[in-house]
Design a protein around this motif. Structure first.
Motif, PDB file in Angstrom:
ATOM      1  N   SER A 141       0.827  -1.203   0.000  1.00 55.23           N
ATOM      2  CA  SER A 141       0.000   0.000   0.000  1.00 55.23           C
ATOM      3  C   SER A 141       0.865   1.258   0.000  1.00 55.23           C
ATOM      4  CB  SER A 141      -0.925   0.004   1.220  1.00 55.23           C
ATOM      5  OG  SER A 141      -1.776  -1.110   1.219  1.00 55.23           O
ATOM      6  N   SER A 184      -5.650   0.502  -8.687  1.00 53.75           N
ATOM      7  CA  SER A 184      -5.226  -0.560  -7.767  1.00 53.75           C
ATOM      8  C   SER A 184      -5.066  -0.079  -6.331  1.00 53.75           C
ATOM      9  CB  SER A 184      -3.904  -1.176  -8.247  1.00 53.75           C
ATOM     10  OG  SER A 184      -2.881  -0.207  -8.296  1.00 53.75           O
ATOM     11  N   VAL A 185      -4.846   1.210  -6.138  1.00 54.09           N
ATOM     12  CA  VAL A 185      -4.560   1.704  -4.798  1.00 54.09           C
ATOM     13  C   VAL A 185      -5.760   1.542  -3.876  1.00 54.09           C
ATOM     14  CG1 VAL A 185      -5.243   4.099  -5.253  1.00 54.09           C
ATOM     15  CG2 VAL A 185      -3.517   3.607  -3.499  1.00 54.09           C
ATOM     16  N   TRP A 186      -6.981   1.631  -4.429  1.00 58.83           N
ATOM     17  CA  TRP A 186      -8.164   1.550  -3.579  1.00 58.83           C
ATOM     18  C   TRP A 186      -8.325   0.138  -2.999  1.00 58.83           C
ATOM     19  CZ3 TRP A 186      -9.373   6.310  -2.801  1.00 58.83           C
ATOM     20  CH2 TRP A 186      -9.191   7.244  -3.818  1.00 58.83           C
ATOM     21  N   SER A 187      -8.141  -0.875  -3.820  1.00 58.31           N
ATOM     22  CA  SER A 187      -8.298  -2.238  -3.324  1.00 58.31           C
ATOM     23  C   SER A 187      -7.179  -2.615  -2.360  1.00 58.31           C
ATOM     24  CB  SER A 187      -8.328  -3.220  -4.500  1.00 58.31           C
ATOM     25  OG  SER A 187      -7.144  -3.127  -5.264  1.00 58.31           O
ATOM     26  N   GLY A 190      -7.649  -0.609   0.850  1.00 56.37           N
ATOM     27  CA  GLY A 190      -8.835  -1.142   1.526  1.00 56.37           C
ATOM     28  C   GLY A 190      -8.560  -2.480   2.191  1.00 56.37           C
TER      29      GLY A 190
END
Length: 288
Positions: A141, A184-187, A190
């Protein structure tokens, strides 16, 4: 003049940028490999003799119970911090699974403190490698956010020099990186947040999906494994000692069922490895 983000920002801002990026990258790869190639906490299967003895104990326990409440077969009950926890019998491994353990259908093994099977690391996530999995997704992340911020900074600095459209035209790789990181950063972030919540409440993904425990101590199905303190739960999950592996990597694989011996009439039994020519009596061989 065209240039990629890292050399451009190392010159324009600070040379520490590629150093930080390299450290994050190697940390991500190290935790990924450690998660993939470590024993998650596989429980050894019972030997044929142990399985037969356990089956005998189960039959005796279910057969001798008389009247009133009769416990369901293939289960045991234990008390953990005042909470009743059922131990389920695994028909594949021939054992009563310990608390929080579960059988993975993909790995075909019972795993201690089973969290989930992660296809991205190609391994189960359990008691012995959960901390490495958490550090992997957390560092990934940071790396994704780091790359995304640097790419945006690169595009902004180039836009101030030659305009926004020219900056996009001159740095197509940066544009591609920005698009990939954005989606991709959101998944990834999260997922890191979800596992941070699990660690703080001392739960597993398997328990959270099934709704096994409640976070409120006063309810009947309160979590008996939680220490009631977020800091203590995090320290136990991330800083506690790693239990030794129960797998004997140097041992010989024993068959699940005993192989029947060949009958005296000379016919090979099913599963025997003796060839037909080996079963011909010595007198007949001489006669031939």
């Amino acid at each position: 003049m065209k240039s990629s983000s890292c050399p451009y920002l190392a010159v324009k801002i600070t040379p520490a940028i590629p150093v930080v990026g390299g450290i994050l990258f190697f940390f991500v790869m190290g935790t990924l490999l450690r998660t993939s190639f470590s024993d998650p906490g596989v429980l050894p299967r019972a030997t044929p003799d142990e399985a037969a003895d356990l089956e005998r104990q189960i039959d005796i326990a279910n057969g001798t119970s008389s009247g009133g409440y009769r416990p369901p077969p293939r289960t045991k009950e234990v008390i953990i911090n005042g909470q009743t926890v059922k131990l389920k019998y695994c028909f594949t491994c021939k054992i009563f699974r310990p608390p929080r353990a579960s059988h993975c259908s993909l790995c075909d093994n019972c795993v201690e403190r089973f969290d989930h099977h992660c296809p991205w690391v190609g391994n189960c996530v359990g008691k012995r490698n959960y901390r490495f999995f958490y550090m992997f997704i957390l560092s990934l992340s940071f790396l994704t956010v780091f790359i995304f911020a640097l790419v945006i900074t690169h595009v902004v600095l180039r836009s101030q020099q030659s305009g926004f459209l020219n900056a996009l035209k001159d740095t197509p790789a940066s544009v591609l990186e920005a698009v990939v990181c954005f989606f991709s950063v959101w998944s990834i972030v999260g997922l890191s947040g979800f596992h941070t919540y699990l660690i703080s409440s001392n739960q597993t993904t398997n328990e959270d999906i099934k709704g096994s425990w409640s976070n409120k101590r006063g309810k009947e199905n309160y979590n008996p494994y939680s220490y009631g303190n977020i800091f203590t739960n995090c320290c136990v999950a991330l800083c506690g000692p790693i239990s030794p592996s129960l797998i004997d990597r140097r041992g010989y694989v024993q068959p699940d069922t005993p192989q029947p011996a060949a009958p005296p009439n000379g016919m090979a039994a099913y599963g025997a490895t003796q060839s037909q020519s080996d079963m011909i009596p010595q007198e007949e061989r001489v006669r031939e």
